[in-house]
Scaffold this active site. Structure first.
Site, PDB file in Angstrom:
ATOM      1  N   GLY A 227       0.811  -1.205   0.000  1.00  0.00           N
ATOM      2  CA  GLY A 227       0.000   0.000   0.000  1.00  0.00           C
ATOM      3  C   GLY A 227       0.848   1.260   0.000  1.00  0.00           C
ATOM      4  O   GLY A 227       2.072   1.229  -0.150  1.00  0.00           O
ATOM      5  N   GLY A 230       5.432   5.105   3.890  1.00  0.00           N
ATOM      6  CA  GLY A 230       6.854   4.889   4.060  1.00  0.00           C
ATOM      7  C   GLY A 230       7.210   3.464   4.424  1.00  0.00           C
ATOM      8  O   GLY A 230       8.189   2.898   3.919  1.00  0.00           O
ATOM      9  N   GLU A 250      -2.549  -2.341  -6.597  1.00  0.00           N
ATOM     10  CA  GLU A 250      -3.208  -1.174  -7.184  1.00  0.00           C
ATOM     11  C   GLU A 250      -2.151  -0.129  -7.528  1.00  0.00           C
ATOM     12  O   GLU A 250      -2.033   0.305  -8.661  1.00  0.00           O
ATOM     13  CB  GLU A 250      -4.267  -0.605  -6.231  1.00  0.00           C
ATOM     14  CG  GLU A 250      -3.789  -0.382  -4.817  1.00  0.00           C
ATOM     15  CD  GLU A 250      -4.912  -0.031  -3.873  1.00  0.00           C
ATOM     16  OE1 GLU A 250      -6.086  -0.082  -4.280  1.00  0.00           O
ATOM     17  OE2 GLU A 250      -4.619   0.302  -2.701  1.00  0.00           O
ATOM     18  N   GLY A 348      -8.182   0.887  -1.756  1.00  0.00           N
ATOM     19  CA  GLY A 348      -8.377  -0.527  -2.066  1.00  0.00           C
ATOM     20  C   GLY A 348      -8.057  -1.457  -0.916  1.00  0.00           C
ATOM     21  O   GLY A 348      -7.886  -2.665  -1.122  1.00  0.00           O
ATOM     22  N   LYS A 375      -0.785  17.101  19.929  1.00  0.00           N
ATOM     23  CA  LYS A 375      -0.520  18.325  20.705  1.00  0.00           C
ATOM     24  C   LYS A 375      -0.774  18.120  22.196  1.00  0.00           C
ATOM     25  O   LYS A 375      -0.304  18.897  23.035  1.00  0.00           O
ATOM     26  CB  LYS A 375      -1.356  19.483  20.170  1.00  0.00           C
ATOM     27  CG  LYS A 375      -2.859  19.262  20.272  1.00  0.00           C
ATOM     28  CD  LYS A 375      -3.627  20.425  19.661  1.00  0.00           C
ATOM     29  CE  LYS A 375      -5.136  20.209  19.743  1.00  0.00           C
ATOM     30  NZ  LYS A 375      -5.882  21.320  19.110  1.00  0.00           N
TER      31      LYS A 375
END
Length: 444
Positions: A227, A230, A250, A348, A375
């Site tokens: 997918g 990183g 994909e 997908g 935060k």
């Protein structure tokens, strides 16, 4: 080149400005995306929208990416984005602030959502279907290059107008990826750099740990789907130690090029389309697009085929690897929103999660780092309950493996209490006691 096709090309050729004038109030624009986005044409249409020359025109697609200047609150009544995935921060901001719309749909179903529910009942000519393409070949064919996606199903509808933007930088990529000039209504020209993404930086310590856990579970001879993100790209580099891998995916990114050039990704053991890398769009570096050019090993297919679970399952030992944002103690997975705030899209993930588990010897992995920094401090991404408003991208019934840097939880065949214990076991150690207490309150 056949003189008949040359004459037809000349008859159908228009300037970008004249082609943009074809857009009228109430039109739908189905636009191809990523590196096959017709940037010049969309920019020309956007200029007309900013000048308020038409109203209620809807852009449908997977973006946009490079053509974004017109995505503004004041332009929304004239030209609005309805996207099924948010690639860029600008589109994400527009969706979350209400001056762009989001279309919830699985990637594999999107082509027929367009043809059967959006386009079918429109008056002739009210849907414009647009794409960037290669120059026409001697037989009158254009190639949609790096992204057939959903373009071809819509282009074949009898009530649509097809406009192609010729970009000489587009690679010629084989597969289900060509349209003949006889099927085209208008042609424009705009040669410019293709949309690309920078090289992925070295992975974090957590990403490396997750990738190592996955590496142990991917067998030689597997067919892989990686997918966006990183960690999948990092894993692609680490897979260099494997043998005879195949690819059915994909998104085609830089990792596939790397593995193919090493000889690792040769497709010899693939049971569907042996020796072919099959994908429906590419998103990577310019070098990857150049590698795809006239490469017989690469086949670009429509997403209605690549993302069909019954097609995916025909690849034995199919392994799908995708990212998640949050998982609850019963195994419900959110991969597209942070609470009610949209982050990406359904994509997908479900197509490949389901399809890989139908495959003989197949496996599905959903991966996430165990914590996130906000935060308000560090939070666990393994949670008792999903945040209010979170979108369930993959329901718990479909989940196979969940992976964090602390381990792998296999959820198939497990009841809710067993699932909760598995998932607490791969949560960050600092949050496990709290998760156990919350699990007791939920009778898990």
């Amino acid at each position: 080149m056949n003189s008949k096709y040359q004459e037809e090309y000349k008859r159908k050729f228009r300037s970008l400005e004249d082609a943009a004038k074809l857009i009228q109030s109430g039109d739908k624009i189905v636009s191809n995306q990523c590196a096959s986005e017709p940037v010049g044409l969309l920019n020309a249409i956007g200029k007309r929208a900013m000048a308020k020359e038409f109203d209620d025109v809807e852009y449908l697609g997977f973006g946009p990416t490079l053509s974004e200047e017109w995505i503004k609150p004041e332009v929304y009544p004239h030209l609005r984005v309805s996207t099924m995935f948010m690639i860029t921060p600008k589109v994400r901001e527009a969706v979350n602030k209400g001056y762009a719309d989001f279309y919830p749909v699985h990637l594999g179903s999107y082509p027929y959502s367009l043809t059967d529910y959006v386009i079918k009942d429109l008056p002739p000519g009210k849907a414009k279907v647009v794409s960037s393409v290669t120059p026409m070949d001697k037989n009158g064919y254009f190639c949609t290059a790096t992204a057939p996606l959903y373009f071809h199903e819509s282009a074949r509808m009898e009530n649509t107008i097809v406009i192609l933007e010729v970009n000489e930088n587009q690679p010629l990529v084989y597969g289900d990826n060509f349209i003949h000039i006889s099927q085209v209504d208008y042609i424009v020209a705009n040669t410019q750099p293709l949309f690309s993404i920078p090289a992925v930086p070295a992975g974090t310590t957590e990403d490396i740990a997750i990738a190592d856990l996955l590496l142990e579970r991917i067998e030689d001879g597997s067919t892989i789907q990686l997918g966006i993100g990183g960690m999948p790209n990092l894993l692609g580099k680490l897979l260099a130690i494997k043998h005879d891998l195949g690819a059915h995916t994909e998104m085609l990114g830089d990792a596939y090029k790397y593995l193919w050039e090493l000889g690792v990704l040769n497709g010899k053991k693939k049971t569907l389309n042996p020796e072919k890398i099959c994908a429906c769009f590419a998103m990577g570096s310019v070098e990857t697009y150049q590698w795809m050019n006239e490469n017989p090993a690469v086949e670009m297919r429509r997403q209605s085929w690549t993302n069909n679970p019954n097609i995916i399952a025909q690849n034995h030992k199919m392994v799908s690897i995708n990212q998640a944002l949050e998982v609850d103690l019963t195994g419900q997975v959110c991969s597209e929103s942070i609470g009610p705030r949209m982050y990406s899209g359904t994509g997908g993930q479900m197509d490949f999660t389901h399809g890989s588990q139908l495959s003989p010897g197949g496996k599905s992995f959903l991966c996430l780092q165990s914590t996130a920094v906000t935060k308000n401090g560090r939070i666990s991404k393994v949670v008792p309950l999903l945040k209010h408003g979170s979108v369930i991208t993959t329901p718990r019934q479909e989940v196979n493996y969940i992976v964090t840097e602390y381990g792998v939880a296999q959820l198939k065949g497990k009841n809710l209490k067993q699932r909760a214990q598995e998932l607490i076991g791969i949560a960050h150690p600092d949050f496990r006691a709290e998760l156990r207490e919350e699990a007791k309150k939920l009778n898990l």
